[in-house]
Design an enzyme around this catalytic site. Structure first.
Site, mmCIF file in Angstrom:
data_model
loop_
_atom_site.group_PDB
_atom_site.id
_atom_site.type_symbol
_atom_site.label_atom_id
_atom_site.label_comp_id
_atom_site.label_asym_id
_atom_site.label_seq_id
_atom_site.Cartn_x
_atom_site.Cartn_y
_atom_site.Cartn_z
ATOM 1 N N HIS A 61 -20.180 46.821 19.700
ATOM 2 C CA HIS A 61 -21.420 47.589 19.783
ATOM 3 C C HIS A 61 -22.653 46.753 19.435
ATOM 4 O O HIS A 61 -22.573 45.795 18.683
ATOM 5 C CB HIS A 61 -21.390 48.770 18.793
ATOM 6 N N LYS A 71 -26.631 43.890 10.609
ATOM 7 C CA LYS A 71 -25.702 44.751 9.867
ATOM 8 C C LYS A 71 -25.015 43.948 8.764
ATOM 9 O O LYS A 71 -24.792 42.751 8.904
ATOM 10 C CB LYS A 71 -24.594 45.287 10.784
ATOM 11 N N TYR A 131 -21.138 50.261 6.899
ATOM 12 C CA TYR A 131 -22.107 49.442 7.613
ATOM 13 C C TYR A 131 -23.480 49.744 7.024
ATOM 14 O O TYR A 131 -23.893 50.897 6.989
ATOM 15 C CB TYR A 131 -22.234 49.809 9.081
ATOM 16 N N ASP A 166 -16.276 53.417 24.414
ATOM 17 C CA ASP A 166 -15.967 51.998 24.244
ATOM 18 C C ASP A 166 -15.143 51.455 25.411
ATOM 19 O O ASP A 166 -15.317 50.307 25.823
ATOM 20 C CB ASP A 166 -15.240 51.752 22.928
#
Length: 183
Positions: A61, A71, A131, A166
């Site tokens: 992603h 991140k 995250y 995905d």
């Protein structure tokens, strides 16, 4: 806390300093001054967690400019293989990947710079992954590349579980990147 370079420019494995005693354990996942000392501006804007089962792949992603995000990813429980793929066309590590096993037992994390795709594979059991992001989530700007298209050496002995979204991502070879270093 130590920052260890990976093959992807600006991406680091963050080796944390877990401690434990008779009460249990303690782990500091982030300290802004340590990142600043290393020249990494990382201002946390959102924090997410996900729980996934054996064989789950989440990713790969990213969030498109102008809302691309950095991140910090940490596995709070379990073990995941964490992957970062450089999508910055002017980067010396363009299309290369970093792969690090993140584990609650080891106490490590992955810093993912802007312009990179991120994903992970749950090795066994359940995994709780946190995250922290430098920007807020913008659903209309999210995207990804297909998890199996970037030459990441994922395990092949486990049935893979993917979301419909995905599974539909384009292959890396079909992806026209909007990312540049420093954007």
């Amino acid at each position: 806390m130590r920052l260890v370079e990976t093959p992807v420019v600006g991406c680091y494995e963050v080796q944390l300093d877990p401690s434990s005693d008779v009460r249990g354990s303690f782990l500091k996942e982030f300290q802004s001054s340590r990142f600043a000392e290393a020249g990494i501006p990382f201002d946390v804007r959102e924090v997410f967690t996900s729980r996934s089962h054996t064989g789950v792949v989440r990713g790969l992603h990213f969030q498109r400019p102008p809302a691309d995000v950095a991140k910090l990813v940490c596995c709070l429980d379990g073990v995941v293989l964490d992957a970062v793929v450089d999508l910055r066309v002017d980067s010396p590590s363009y299309r290369q990947h970093a792969l690090v096993a993140l584990s609650s037992d080891v106490g490590n994390a992955m810093y993912v710079p802007e312009g990179c795709a991120h994903g992970f594979f749950v090795v066994r059991g359940d995994a709780l992954v946190m995250y922290a992001q430098s920007g807020e989530h913008h659903a209309q700007l999210e995207g990804g590349i297909h998890w199996s298209s970037a030459d990441v050496p994922w395990p092949t002995d486990v049935d893979v579980v993917l979301s419909t979204r995905d599974e539909a991502f384009p292959a890396l070879d079909e992806f026209e990147s909007p990312f540049r270093l420093g954007t």
